[in-house]
Design a protein around this motif. Structure first.
Motif, PDB file in Angstrom:
ATOM      1  N   LEU A 187       0.891  -1.283  -0.027  1.00  0.00           N
ATOM      2  CA  LEU A 187      -0.039  -0.013  -0.064  1.00  0.00           C
ATOM      3  C   LEU A 187       0.715   1.500   0.047  1.00  0.00           C
ATOM      4  CD1 LEU A 187      -2.552  -1.055   2.577  1.00  0.00           C
ATOM      5  CD2 LEU A 187      -2.995  -0.707  -0.017  1.00  0.00           C
ATOM      6  N   PHE A 188       1.991   1.309   0.913  1.00  0.00           N
ATOM      7  CA  PHE A 188       2.842   2.195   0.820  1.00  0.00           C
ATOM      8  C   PHE A 188       3.415   2.677  -0.589  1.00  0.00           C
ATOM      9  CE2 PHE A 188       7.556   3.544   1.271  1.00  0.00           C
ATOM     10  CZ  PHE A 188       7.397   4.788   1.921  1.00  0.00           C
ATOM     11  N   TRP A 189       3.889   1.503  -1.188  1.00  0.00           N
ATOM     12  CA  TRP A 189       4.500   1.508  -2.595  1.00  0.00           C
ATOM     13  C   TRP A 189       3.539   2.346  -3.590  1.00  0.00           C
ATOM     14  CZ3 TRP A 189       9.396   1.681  -3.240  1.00  0.00           C
ATOM     15  CH2 TRP A 189      10.015   1.777  -4.344  1.00  0.00           C
ATOM     16  N   GLU A 190       2.288   1.651  -3.467  1.00  0.00           N
ATOM     17  CA  GLU A 190       1.254   2.453  -4.316  1.00  0.00           C
ATOM     18  C   GLU A 190       1.516   4.061  -4.137  1.00  0.00           C
ATOM     19  OE1 GLU A 190      -0.688   1.060  -6.629  1.00  0.00           O
ATOM     20  OE2 GLU A 190       0.620  -0.591  -6.389  1.00  0.00           O
ATOM     21  N   GLN A 191       1.430   4.357  -2.913  1.00  0.00           N
ATOM     22  CA  GLN A 191       1.738   5.825  -3.034  1.00  0.00           C
ATOM     23  C   GLN A 191       3.054   6.422  -3.535  1.00  0.00           C
ATOM     24  OE1 GLN A 191       0.529   8.064   0.722  1.00  0.00           O
ATOM     25  NE2 GLN A 191      -0.270   6.253   1.577  1.00  0.00           N
ATOM     26  N   VAL A 192       4.070   5.703  -3.315  1.00  0.00           N
ATOM     27  CA  VAL A 192       5.245   5.939  -4.153  1.00  0.00           C
ATOM     28  C   VAL A 192       5.084   6.211  -5.616  1.00  0.00           C
ATOM     29  CG1 VAL A 192       7.527   5.283  -4.652  1.00  0.00           C
ATOM     30  CG2 VAL A 192       6.748   4.802  -2.509  1.00  0.00           C
ATOM     31  N   LYS A 193       4.253   5.132  -6.032  1.00  0.00           N
ATOM     32  CA  LYS A 193       3.940   5.268  -7.709  1.00  0.00           C
ATOM     33  C   LYS A 193       3.041   6.333  -8.142  1.00  0.00           C
ATOM     34  CE  LYS A 193       2.784   0.829  -7.948  1.00  0.00           C
ATOM     35  NZ  LYS A 193       2.272  -0.247  -8.738  1.00  0.00           N
ATOM     36  N   GLU A 194       2.141   6.650  -7.458  1.00  0.00           N
ATOM     37  CA  GLU A 194       1.541   7.772  -7.536  1.00  0.00           C
ATOM     38  C   GLU A 194       1.879   9.129  -7.541  1.00  0.00           C
ATOM     39  OE1 GLU A 194      -1.883   9.670  -4.592  1.00  0.00           O
ATOM     40  OE2 GLU A 194      -2.551   7.835  -5.596  1.00  0.00           O
ATOM     41  N   SER A 195       3.062   9.120  -6.596  1.00  0.00           N
ATOM     42  CA  SER A 195       3.636  10.569  -6.299  1.00  0.00           C
ATOM     43  C   SER A 195       4.736  10.639  -7.669  1.00  0.00           C
ATOM     44  CB  SER A 195       4.669  10.466  -5.195  1.00  0.00           C
ATOM     45  OG  SER A 195       5.515   9.621  -5.228  1.00  0.00           O
ATOM     46  N   ILE A 196       5.189   9.477  -8.184  1.00  0.00           N
ATOM     47  CA  ILE A 196       5.998   9.623  -9.365  1.00  0.00           C
ATOM     48  C   ILE A 196       5.352  10.028 -10.590  1.00  0.00           C
ATOM     49  CG2 ILE A 196       7.364   8.162 -10.986  1.00  0.00           C
ATOM     50  CD1 ILE A 196       8.357   6.578  -8.359  1.00  0.00           C
ATOM     51  N   GLU A 197       3.960   9.225 -10.760  1.00  0.00           N
ATOM     52  CA  GLU A 197       3.012   9.759 -11.663  1.00  0.00           C
ATOM     53  C   GLU A 197       2.658  11.086 -11.937  1.00  0.00           C
ATOM     54  OE1 GLU A 197       0.031   6.741 -11.504  1.00  0.00           O
ATOM     55  OE2 GLU A 197       1.388   4.951 -11.824  1.00  0.00           O
ATOM     56  N   GLU A 198       2.576  11.631 -10.762  1.00  0.00           N
ATOM     57  CA  GLU A 198       2.039  13.097 -10.657  1.00  0.00           C
ATOM     58  C   GLU A 198       3.284  13.814 -10.449  1.00  0.00           C
ATOM     59  OE1 GLU A 198      -0.568  13.116  -7.363  1.00  0.00           O
ATOM     60  OE2 GLU A 198      -2.010  11.659  -8.348  1.00  0.00           O
ATOM     61  N   GLY A 199       4.567  13.466 -10.444  1.00  0.00           N
ATOM     62  CA  GLY A 199       5.662  14.404 -10.544  1.00  0.00           C
ATOM     63  C   GLY A 199       5.922  14.972  -9.175  1.00  0.00           C
ATOM     64  N   ARG A 200       5.448  14.257  -8.098  1.00  0.00           N
ATOM     65  CA  ARG A 200       5.515  15.049  -6.736  1.00  0.00           C
ATOM     66  C   ARG A 200       6.554  14.137  -5.982  1.00  0.00           C
ATOM     67  NH1 ARG A 200       1.886  13.494  -3.760  1.00  0.00           N
ATOM     68  NH2 ARG A 200       0.956  11.782  -4.906  1.00  0.00           N
ATOM     69  N   PHE A 201       7.325  13.162  -6.632  1.00  0.00           N
ATOM     70  CA  PHE A 201       8.300  12.242  -5.759  1.00  0.00           C
ATOM     71  C   PHE A 201       9.633  13.210  -5.815  1.00  0.00           C
ATOM     72  CE2 PHE A 201      11.858   9.133  -5.961  1.00  0.00           C
ATOM     73  CZ  PHE A 201      11.207   8.316  -4.845  1.00  0.00           C
ATOM     74  N   ALA A 202       9.961  13.434  -4.446  1.00  0.00           N
ATOM     75  CA  ALA A 202      11.297  13.934  -4.070  1.00  0.00           C
ATOM     76  C   ALA A 202      12.234  13.107  -3.744  1.00  0.00           C
ATOM     77  CB  ALA A 202      11.104  15.021  -3.170  1.00  0.00           C
ATOM     78  N   LYS A 203      12.006  12.244  -2.994  1.00  0.00           N
ATOM     79  CA  LYS A 203      13.085  11.250  -2.291  1.00  0.00           C
ATOM     80  C   LYS A 203      12.434  10.240  -1.380  1.00  0.00           C
ATOM     81  CE  LYS A 203      16.514  11.914   1.268  1.00  0.00           C
ATOM     82  NZ  LYS A 203      17.498  12.801   1.726  1.00  0.00           N
ATOM     83  N   LEU A 204      13.293   9.241  -1.262  1.00  0.00           N
ATOM     84  CA  LEU A 204      12.656   8.146  -0.476  1.00  0.00           C
ATOM     85  C   LEU A 204      14.004   7.575   0.347  1.00  0.00           C
ATOM     86  CD1 LEU A 204      10.385   5.313  -1.156  1.00  0.00           C
ATOM     87  CD2 LEU A 204      12.610   4.493  -0.209  1.00  0.00           C
ATOM     88  N   THR A 205      13.938   7.385   1.762  1.00  0.00           N
ATOM     89  CA  THR A 205      14.897   7.061   2.767  1.00  0.00           C
ATOM     90  C   THR A 205      14.477   5.914   3.418  1.00  0.00           C
ATOM     91  OG1 THR A 205      15.516   9.358   2.770  1.00  0.00           O
ATOM     92  CG2 THR A 205      16.422   7.779   4.465  1.00  0.00           C
ATOM     93  N   MET A 206      15.330   4.714   3.639  1.00  0.00           N
ATOM     94  CA  MET A 206      15.208   3.810   4.457  1.00  0.00           C
ATOM     95  C   MET A 206      16.105   4.182   5.780  1.00  0.00           C
ATOM     96  SD  MET A 206      15.247   0.256   2.105  1.00  0.00           S
ATOM     97  CE  MET A 206      14.158  -0.564   3.499  1.00  0.00           C
ATOM     98  N   ALA A 207      15.516   4.049   6.867  1.00  0.00           N
ATOM     99  CA  ALA A 207      15.937   4.505   8.191  1.00  0.00           C
ATOM    100  C   ALA A 207      15.905   3.638   9.380  1.00  0.00           C
ATOM    101  CB  ALA A 207      15.667   6.006   8.662  1.00  0.00           C
TER     102      ALA A 207
END
Length: 129
Positions: free
Chosen positions: A9-29
């Motif tokens: 479900l989280f990854w769906e939000q990642v894909k959606e942000s990319i499709e809409e040009g809103r993806f800035a960065k992702l960090t594993m912490a």
């Protein structure tokens, strides 16, 4: 809900942000134990060949050089998923409209929370490889 299902479900939000040009960065912490790996960063690469990401693995020891790999989004999903609960407890998605955090608790349940955005603009990765 089991963390693997919540991560999808989280990854769906990642894909959606990319499709809409809103993806800035992702960090594993939030590392587990005392691994050599400190963080994993994912930055966007928009090109004529299509969308890819630059995945950078940063290590705790200064003597160990960062490792960078260019990947498709599907490859990045498989790669990041393999580090969940093995090396990291959380993944942070930074978009220009909100920050989304995925966390795993000690009972193997996943949780997604949202906060105000950290980034206002999208900055493409520069691949030095």
């Amino acid at each position: 809900m089991p963390y693997r299902d919540v991560f999808v479900l989280f990854w769906e939000q990642v894909k959606e942000s990319i499709e809409e040009g809103r993806f800035a960065k992702l960090t594993m912490a939030k590392t587990i134990g005392k691994p050599d790996l400190k963080n994993i960063f994912v930055r966007p690469i928009y090109s004529e060949e299509g969308f890819k990401v630059l995945v950078k693995m940063r290590y705790k020891l200064k003597e160990t050089e960062d490792v960078e790999n260019e990947m498709t989004l599907d490859e990045a999903f498989v790669f990041l998923k393999s580090h969940l609960k093995m090396s990291f407890w959380s993944v942070l998605l930074f978009t220009t409209t909100k920050d989304v955090t995925f966390k795993i608790n000690k009972k193997d349940a996943g949780r997604i929370t949202e906060n105000l955005p950290t980034f206002r603009d999208v900055t493409q990765a520069k691949n030095d490889v």
